[in-house]
Enzyme design. Structure first.
Site, PDB file in Angstrom:
ATOM      1  N   ARG A  59       0.879  -1.179   0.000  1.00  0.00           N
ATOM      2  CA  ARG A  59       0.000   0.000   0.000  1.00  0.00           C
ATOM      3  C   ARG A  59       0.906   1.216   0.000  1.00  0.00           C
ATOM      4  O   ARG A  59       1.714   1.399   0.903  1.00  0.00           O
ATOM      5  CB  ARG A  59      -0.957  -0.104   1.199  1.00  0.00           C
ATOM      6  CG  ARG A  59      -0.853   0.943   2.240  1.00  0.00           C
ATOM      7  CD  ARG A  59      -1.969   0.861   3.234  1.00  0.00           C
ATOM      8  NE  ARG A  59      -1.593   0.370   4.549  1.00  0.00           N
ATOM      9  CZ  ARG A  59      -0.756   0.995   5.369  1.00  0.00           C
ATOM     10  NH1 ARG A  59      -0.181   2.117   5.022  1.00  0.00           N
ATOM     11  NH2 ARG A  59      -0.480   0.490   6.538  1.00  0.00           N
ATOM     12  N   HIS A  88      -2.422   3.959   5.956  1.00  0.00           N
ATOM     13  CA  HIS A  88      -3.555   3.027   6.147  1.00  0.00           C
ATOM     14  C   HIS A  88      -4.885   3.686   5.756  1.00  0.00           C
ATOM     15  O   HIS A  88      -5.692   3.117   5.030  1.00  0.00           O
ATOM     16  CB  HIS A  88      -3.587   2.575   7.611  1.00  0.00           C
ATOM     17  CG  HIS A  88      -4.755   1.736   7.959  1.00  0.00           C
ATOM     18  ND1 HIS A  88      -4.914   0.443   7.486  1.00  0.00           N
ATOM     19  CD2 HIS A  88      -5.855   1.990   8.721  1.00  0.00           C
ATOM     20  CE1 HIS A  88      -6.053  -0.043   7.950  1.00  0.00           C
ATOM     21  NE2 HIS A  88      -6.640   0.868   8.694  1.00  0.00           N
ATOM     22  N   TYR A 104       6.111   4.555  10.946  1.00  0.00           N
ATOM     23  CA  TYR A 104       6.465   3.131  11.091  1.00  0.00           C
ATOM     24  C   TYR A 104       7.096   2.502   9.843  1.00  0.00           C
ATOM     25  O   TYR A 104       7.361   1.308   9.825  1.00  0.00           O
ATOM     26  CB  TYR A 104       5.246   2.314  11.550  1.00  0.00           C
ATOM     27  CG  TYR A 104       4.018   2.467  10.665  1.00  0.00           C
ATOM     28  CD1 TYR A 104       3.867   1.711   9.509  1.00  0.00           C
ATOM     29  CD2 TYR A 104       3.005   3.382  10.981  1.00  0.00           C
ATOM     30  CE1 TYR A 104       2.747   1.836   8.714  1.00  0.00           C
ATOM     31  CE2 TYR A 104       1.883   3.520  10.191  1.00  0.00           C
ATOM     32  CZ  TYR A 104       1.757   2.739   9.057  1.00  0.00           C
ATOM     33  OH  TYR A 104       0.645   2.884   8.259  1.00  0.00           O
TER      34      TYR A 104
HETATM   35  C1  LIG Z   1     -12.004  -7.482  14.421  1.00  0.00           C
HETATM   36  C2  LIG Z   1     -11.227  -6.224  14.226  1.00  0.00           C
HETATM   37  N1  LIG Z   1     -10.129  -5.998  14.964  1.00  0.00           N
HETATM   38  C3  LIG Z   1      -9.408  -4.852  14.769  1.00  0.00           C
HETATM   39  C4  LIG Z   1      -9.812  -3.929  13.860  1.00  0.00           C
HETATM   40  C5  LIG Z   1      -9.016  -2.632  13.682  1.00  0.00           C
HETATM   41  N2  LIG Z   1      -8.317  -2.648  12.372  1.00  0.00           N
HETATM   42  C6  LIG Z   1      -8.847  -2.004  11.317  1.00  0.00           C
HETATM   43  S1  LIG Z   1      -7.908  -2.190   9.949  1.00  0.00           S
HETATM   44  C7  LIG Z   1      -6.773  -3.111  10.774  1.00  0.00           C
HETATM   45  C8  LIG Z   1      -5.564  -3.660  10.042  1.00  0.00           C
HETATM   46  C9  LIG Z   1      -5.887  -4.713   9.054  1.00  0.00           C
HETATM   47  O1  LIG Z   1      -4.785  -5.018   8.253  1.00  0.00           O
HETATM   48  P1  LIG Z   1      -4.842  -5.947   7.003  1.00  0.00           P
HETATM   49  O2  LIG Z   1      -5.729  -7.111   7.270  1.00  0.00           O
HETATM   50  O3  LIG Z   1      -3.450  -6.248   6.605  1.00  0.00           O
HETATM   51  O4  LIG Z   1      -5.590  -5.071   5.883  1.00  0.00           O
HETATM   52  P2  LIG Z   1      -5.123  -3.714   5.185  1.00  0.00           P
HETATM   53  O5  LIG Z   1      -5.684  -2.595   6.023  1.00  0.00           O
HETATM   54  O6  LIG Z   1      -3.641  -3.699   5.146  1.00  0.00           O
HETATM   55  O7  LIG Z   1      -5.742  -3.722   3.844  1.00  0.00           O
HETATM   56  C10 LIG Z   1      -7.120  -3.261  12.106  1.00  0.00           C
HETATM   57  C11 LIG Z   1      -6.329  -3.985  13.124  1.00  0.00           C
HETATM   58  C12 LIG Z   1     -10.984  -4.199  13.116  1.00  0.00           C
HETATM   59  N3  LIG Z   1     -11.431  -3.366  12.172  1.00  0.00           N
HETATM   60  N4  LIG Z   1     -11.663  -5.353  13.307  1.00  0.00           N
END
Ligand SMILES: Cc1ncc(C[n+]2csc(CCOP(=O)(O)OP(=O)(O)O)c2C)c(N)n1
Ligand SMILES: [Mg+2]
Length: 388
Positions: free
Chosen positions: A280, A284, A293
């Site tokens: 990405r 975020h 980071y």
């Molecule tokens: C069950 C749950 N736990 C925590 C979160 C908070 N959260 C939102 S996005 C994220 C990171 C997810 O990363 P990834 O799966 O790699 O997807 P990306 O954002 O990189 O596309 C987190 C921890 C959430 N939305 N749902």
């Protein structure tokens, strides 16, 4: 006791080797290197029989939708700065995955997106204003999921995997050959729902393609702190699910691998898992500061693997894309962004009470209580306005 010649033969190492059954996990394993059909400069690599290159007209359409997708993404980011969008998770840099994946499925198949997949949804042909309704904070979902065969974007991580498994199983049970495409991030593969969804799909041979976009971060958590697996594709093998890994910035390879994965699921062979290695390029979301980071050199290295430039170079070298065609696509993208800007600048009237509609067929006691709280707060606010 005397040893018979037969017993000696049975015990000989040669006989034991011949009797060893084939490793049942082997056919499920991904290639040890991510599948790649174009190198990072857009130069074609030797053709492969396991992943034939998609037809050139499809690659031209892939390019067109990637250019539109990137322009949509830039416009959405700008709309957050203008206060028109509450939040936007950019997928800049992930265009090959976002567009390649939706081109691999039919309109009648079902897509299960996360918050990251706005670009995939517009590439699927959904109205961009409807796509951004959730992120504007207006409603749970701006499009009709049943009309466009696309679930609402999921923010609770990995829950869409369970939904995808259930829908795919239901469709197969009713004799339809629908495939469910579940997008998921690298971080979300640590969630229980991912494991439950893939296990259910494997046991019931539900036609789901689990498409992991490994963009190397879960907000600020790098992949090295997420997993010790050699590749996220190995997470499929433990459930009996054939898996593959692909260079997620190679649009031709992404489409080729997804096409095969979808065909596998449609033919009744059960689920398939694909891990795409990508990055990405932006933070975020607009609310995040990625410089806290990750360092600039890492981002620059990925800039050199840009998926849009890669496909453009390849198509130009093949003589199927020229300056005029690129200019036409760029013009289409500008018109698309201008229309999006205009329509996003109109503020729709939203009834806050409608937030509680359609959450459940039968509202739960908690939902009814929350609805009454909001009704009371709105009434109090109206009274205050009246007094002022
Ligand atoms: C069950 C749950 N736990 C925590 C979160 C908070 N959260 C939102 S996005 C994220 C990171 C997810 O990363 P990834 O799966 O790699 O997807 P990306 O954002 O990189 O596309 C987190 C921890 C959430 N939305 N749902
Ligand atoms: Mg991630």
């Amino acid at each position: 006791m005397t040893t018979t010649p037969q017993a000696v033969r049975r015990a000989s190492p040669r006989t034991r080797r011949a009797a060893t059954p084939p490793d049942p996990a082997r056919p499920l394993l991904p290639n040890t290197e991510p599948v790649r059909l174009l190198d990072p400069t857009g130069t074609p690599l030797p053709a492969r029989t396991d992943y034939p290159e998609p037809p050139v007209e499809v690659l031209r359409e892939l390019y067109r939708r990637m250019v539109l997708g990137r322009r949509f993404d830039t416009q959405a980011t700008a709309l957050t700065k203008q206060g028109r969008l509450a939040v936007y998770p950019s997928s800049r840099g992930q265009e090959a995955c976002q567009v390649g994946a939706v081109l691999a499925v039919r309109d009648t198949d079902w897509v299960f997106p996360t918050y990251r997949e706005s670009m995939a949804l517009v590439a699927r042909g959904i109205d961009p204003v409807e796509v951004l309704t959730l992120l504007r904070g207006d409603w749970h979902c701006g499009y009709d999921p049943t009309e466009v065969h696309t679930a609402p974007q999921c923010t609770p991580l990995a829950t869409q995997c369970v939904h995808a498994a259930g829908l795919a199983h239901g469709e197969a049970y009713q004799g339809r050959d629908t495939v469910a495409l579940a997008f998921i991030g690298d971080g979300a593969t640590s969630e229980g729902d991912f494991h439950e969804g893939i296990n259910f799909a494997a046991v019931f041979k539900a036609p789901v393609v689990f498409f992991v976009q490994n963009n190397r971060y879960a907000i600020s958590v790098p992949l090295s702190r997420q997993t010790a697996a050699p590749s996220l594709a190995y997470k499929g093998v433990g459930y009996g699910v054939p898996s593959e890994q692909v260079d997620g910035n190679d649009p031709v390879a992404v489409l080729a691998v997804l096409t095969r994965a979808v065909a596998h699921a449609r033919a009744g062979n059960g689920p398939f898992l694909v891990e795409a290695h990508t990055y990405r390029m932006e933070a975020h979301t607009n609310a995040d500061d990625a410089s806290r980071y990750r360092d600039g050199a890492e981002v620059d290295a990925w800039r050199d693997r840009d998926p849009v430039a890669r496909l453009e170079t390849y198509l130009r070298a093949r003589g199927v894309l020229d300056d005029a065609a690129v200019a036409e696509v760029t013009e289409q993208a500008e018109a698309y962004a201008a229309d999006l800007r205009t329509r996003m600048n109109e503020q729709p009237t939203v009834d806050p009470m409608s937030l509680f509609d359609h959450v459940y067929a039968e509202p739960t006691p908690q939902l009814i209580e929350q609805r009454e709280q909001v009704r009371a707060e709105l009434a109090a606010a109206r009274d205050e306005e009246g007094d002022a």
